[in-house]
Design a protein around this motif. Structure first.
Motif, PDB file in Angstrom:
ATOM      1  N   LEU A 204       1.021  -1.652  -0.251  1.00 23.31           N
ATOM      2  CA  LEU A 204       0.111   0.069   0.535  1.00 23.31           C
ATOM      3  C   LEU A 204       1.192   1.212  -0.309  1.00 23.31           C
ATOM      4  CD1 LEU A 204      -2.756  -0.609   2.371  1.00 23.31           C
ATOM      5  CD2 LEU A 204      -2.733  -0.933  -0.029  1.00 23.31           C
ATOM      6  N   ARG A 205       1.984   1.372   0.814  1.00 18.35           N
ATOM      7  CA  ARG A 205       3.007   2.599   1.157  1.00 18.35           C
ATOM      8  C   ARG A 205       3.387   2.545  -0.312  1.00 18.35           C
ATOM      9  NH1 ARG A 205       4.086   7.311   3.254  1.00 18.35           N
ATOM     10  NH2 ARG A 205       7.041   7.579   2.338  1.00 18.35           N
ATOM     11  N   VAL A 206       3.531   1.750  -1.306  1.00 18.05           N
ATOM     12  CA  VAL A 206       4.224   1.508  -3.114  1.00 18.05           C
ATOM     13  C   VAL A 206       3.335   2.016  -3.775  1.00 18.05           C
ATOM     14  CG1 VAL A 206       5.408   0.355  -4.548  1.00 18.05           C
ATOM     15  CG2 VAL A 206       5.965   0.331  -2.190  1.00 18.05           C
ATOM     16  N   GLU A 207       2.480   1.525  -3.359  1.00 13.29           N
ATOM     17  CA  GLU A 207       1.254   1.992  -4.192  1.00 13.29           C
ATOM     18  C   GLU A 207       0.656   3.489  -4.508  1.00 13.29           C
ATOM     19  OE1 GLU A 207      -2.625  -0.254  -3.641  1.00 13.29           O
ATOM     20  OE2 GLU A 207      -1.613  -1.697  -4.304  1.00 13.29           O
ATOM     21  N   ARG A 208       1.598   4.365  -2.718  1.00 14.24           N
ATOM     22  CA  ARG A 208       1.023   5.445  -2.301  1.00 14.24           C
ATOM     23  C   ARG A 208       1.824   6.509  -3.057  1.00 14.24           C
ATOM     24  NH1 ARG A 208      -1.850   8.430  -2.562  1.00 14.24           N
ATOM     25  NH2 ARG A 208      -1.372  10.068  -0.324  1.00 14.24           N
TER      26      ARG A 208
ATOM     27  N   ALA B 166       8.207   4.494 -12.917  1.00 15.31           N
ATOM     28  CA  ALA B 166       8.637   2.864 -12.419  1.00 15.31           C
ATOM     29  C   ALA B 166       8.300   2.438 -12.449  1.00 15.31           C
ATOM     30  CB  ALA B 166       9.061   3.349 -11.156  1.00 15.31           C
ATOM     31  N   GLU B 167       7.958   1.062 -12.386  1.00  9.67           N
ATOM     32  CA  GLU B 167       7.018   0.442 -12.766  1.00  9.67           C
ATOM     33  C   GLU B 167       6.220  -0.095 -11.613  1.00  9.67           C
ATOM     34  OE1 GLU B 167       7.176  -5.155 -13.184  1.00  9.67           O
ATOM     35  OE2 GLU B 167       8.541  -3.576 -12.095  1.00  9.67           O
ATOM     36  N   ASP B 168       5.075   0.120 -11.931  1.00  9.81           N
ATOM     37  CA  ASP B 168       3.611  -0.231 -11.914  1.00  9.81           C
ATOM     38  C   ASP B 168       2.822  -1.377 -10.818  1.00  9.81           C
ATOM     39  OD1 ASP B 168       0.829   0.363 -10.649  1.00  9.81           O
ATOM     40  OD2 ASP B 168      -0.203   0.421 -12.541  1.00  9.81           O
ATOM     41  N   PRO B 169       3.208  -0.926  -8.797  1.00 13.04           N
ATOM     42  CA  PRO B 169       3.017  -1.614  -8.479  1.00 13.04           C
ATOM     43  C   PRO B 169       1.547  -2.179  -8.023  1.00 13.04           C
ATOM     44  CG  PRO B 169       3.379   0.256  -7.480  1.00 13.04           C
ATOM     45  CD  PRO B 169       3.271   0.326  -8.770  1.00 13.04           C
ATOM     46  N   ARG B 170       0.554  -1.432  -8.510  1.00 16.60           N
ATOM     47  CA  ARG B 170      -0.588  -1.933  -8.385  1.00 16.60           C
ATOM     48  C   ARG B 170      -0.973  -3.146  -8.128  1.00 16.60           C
ATOM     49  NH1 ARG B 170      -2.030   4.506 -10.264  1.00 16.60           N
ATOM     50  NH2 ARG B 170      -0.881   2.567 -12.006  1.00 16.60           N
TER      51      ARG B 170
ATOM     52  N   ASP C 205      -2.331  -9.979  -6.978  1.00 16.28           N
ATOM     53  CA  ASP C 205      -1.571 -11.515  -7.530  1.00 16.28           C
ATOM     54  C   ASP C 205      -0.453 -11.947  -6.778  1.00 16.28           C
ATOM     55  OD1 ASP C 205      -1.451 -10.526 -10.272  1.00 16.28           O
ATOM     56  OD2 ASP C 205       0.811  -9.433 -10.390  1.00 16.28           O
ATOM     57  N   LEU C 206      -0.620 -11.660  -5.280  1.00 13.66           N
ATOM     58  CA  LEU C 206      -0.422 -12.377  -4.223  1.00 13.66           C
ATOM     59  C   LEU C 206      -1.607 -13.365  -3.896  1.00 13.66           C
ATOM     60  CD1 LEU C 206       1.217 -12.651  -1.756  1.00 13.66           C
ATOM     61  CD2 LEU C 206       0.640 -11.156  -0.782  1.00 13.66           C
ATOM     62  N   GLU C 207      -2.814 -12.837  -4.030  1.00 18.45           N
ATOM     63  CA  GLU C 207      -4.127 -12.979  -3.322  1.00 18.45           C
ATOM     64  C   GLU C 207      -4.617 -14.211  -4.483  1.00 18.45           C
ATOM     65  OE1 GLU C 207      -6.061 -12.526  -0.491  1.00 18.45           O
ATOM     66  OE2 GLU C 207      -4.173 -10.929  -0.110  1.00 18.45           O
ATOM     67  N   ARG C 208      -4.213 -14.141  -5.364  1.00 22.99           N
ATOM     68  CA  ARG C 208      -4.216 -15.096  -6.378  1.00 22.99           C
ATOM     69  C   ARG C 208      -3.389 -16.299  -6.148  1.00 22.99           C
ATOM     70  NH1 ARG C 208      -2.717 -13.645 -12.157  1.00 22.99           N
ATOM     71  NH2 ARG C 208      -0.351 -13.886 -11.127  1.00 22.99           N
ATOM     72  N   ASP C 209      -2.133 -15.776  -5.299  1.00 25.20           N
ATOM     73  CA  ASP C 209      -1.164 -17.296  -5.391  1.00 25.20           C
ATOM     74  C   ASP C 209      -1.488 -17.621  -4.275  1.00 25.20           C
ATOM     75  OD1 ASP C 209       0.702 -16.320  -8.168  1.00 25.20           O
ATOM     76  OD2 ASP C 209       1.360 -15.434  -6.790  1.00 25.20           O
TER      77      ASP C 209
END
Length: 373
Positions: A179-183, A211-215, A220-224
């Motif tokens: 969430l911090r990286v998304e901000r 920079a690469e979009d982290p959103r 992906d984590l939840e799906r994994d």
């Protein structure tokens, strides 16, 4: 690197100090009064809540191109570093989660569980594949046994975290980090918009892209985790590979069709059948038949459209082959179509057959499901 969350009191104190500083600066005339360097130090600290972070960014961006350039490059550098570290941490977490999930299931089953699974599966399949199957038998005999299998074999992320508390703590930290990286990415986009207003700023953006979009990291984590909870059920390497492949196939498959296949495979995993792989060509053929049924006003396996009379012909036109077909009408989503077929004996037998491939195709509220060997 996992970012640590500081105490709420500390964050609140810093936010109050920053708000006071910005208020004092705003009272002064001219953008030159804004201490851009000081505000950037606050932003880099990682200790500001969302409101304070927005206030700091607003103050920096109020100085125009110079402030936007400072914010853009500082955040871009920080975001690149933190994003890389976050992806590495997530990869390590997914690996550890995948190792822990089977132990949760093994502990639940205990010594007698595997034998009970075998009995339930034999009873379900002998009845599901019976030529005399009725809807009442699906409801009264098969459904309770599938429910018991689901209770025995379904594990959730919370079950894994309960068994390995350290993983639960890491997951919470990763979520906050993401969430911090998304901000930070949001701040980078805001600075980009300001820079794009000037010719020199636009050249800066062209030279230094975002920079690469982290959103998508959390999605992906939840799906994994969901996938790993299911692959904790004992299955062969082929089935685990197919389940993973089905999740990433994009071309020729729409979300509701994919969801219907996922639900079908969930049932097949429970009852011990091999999972079916999504065949995009069968999806195309199925979708085309659903569309024909709507546009030509019929509901049948035999089509009045020349060259598409049988499901075998329809599959061949799509560049593949098929051995069985289900059709349904009136369902809004993939789950509804699967449920309708589950309680229809002939369709039920098809879904529980020895197939290796599947295609599901929707057009409005019409559905076609085709199976292949």
């Amino acid at each position: 690197m996992i970012l640590r969350v500081h105490g709420v009191a500390r964050i609140g104190f810093l936010a109050a100090v920053l708000a006071s500083t910005i208020a004092q600066l705003s009272a002064q005339e001219g953008s030159d009064a804004v201490d851009v360097a000081g505000l950037m130090r606050q932003i880099r600290s990682g200790q500001l809540d969302d409101a304070a972070l927005d206030a700091a960014a607003d103050a920096v961006l109020s100085t125009g191109e110079a402030g936007a350039r400072s914010l853009f490059h500082t955040v871009r550098t920080d975001l690149t570093s933190r994003g890389k570290a976050l992806r590495k941490d997530v990869g390590r977490f997914v690996r550890d989660f995948g190792r822990a999930a089977p132990s949760v299931l093994a502990a639940r089953l205990g010594r007698d569980g595997p034998k009970r699974l075998e009995v339930l599966r034999e009873e379900i399949l002998s009845r599901s594949r019976s030529g005399n199957l009725t809807k009442d038998e699906v409801t009264a005999f098969i459904d309770p046994r599938v429910a018991e299998l689901r209770e025995l074999l379904t594990i959730r992320s919370a079950d894994v975290f309960e068994r390995v508390p350290k993983l639960g703590g890491t997951y919470s930290e990763l979520t906050l980090d993401a969430l911090r990286v998304e901000r930070l990415f949001d701040l980078q986009e805001r600075a980009e918009l300001v820079l794009l207003r000037t010719e020199t700023g636009a050249r800066e953006i062209e030279r230094y892209p975002l920079a690469e979009d982290p959103r998508g990291i959390l999605v992906d984590l939840e799906r994994d985790m969901t996938r790993l909870c299911w692959t904790a059920v004992p299955m062969g390497a082929r089935d685990a590979r197919v389940l993973a492949d089905n999740e990433v196939i994009q071309e020729g498959v729409v979300p509701e069709e994919r969801e219907g296949v996922r639900i079908l495979n969930e049932i097949r995993v429970l009852v011990g059948l091999p999972v079916v792989a999504i065949d995009p060509k069968l999806c195309n053929a199925s979708r085309d038949h659903s569309k024909d049924m709507v546009e030509h006003g019929f509901f049948a396996h035999v089509s009045p459209v020349p060259g598409k009379e049988s499901f075998g012909q329809r599959a061949a036109l799509a560049g593949t082959s098929a051995s069985a077909e289900n059709i349904a009408a009136g369902q809004q989503n993939g789950a509804g179509a699967i449920r309708a077929w589950w309680y229809s004996p002939g369709h039920h037998r098809n879904m529980m057959g020895g197939h290796r491939r599947v295609g599901l195709g929707q057009h409005r509220t019409h559905w076609t499901q085709m199976f292949g060997g």
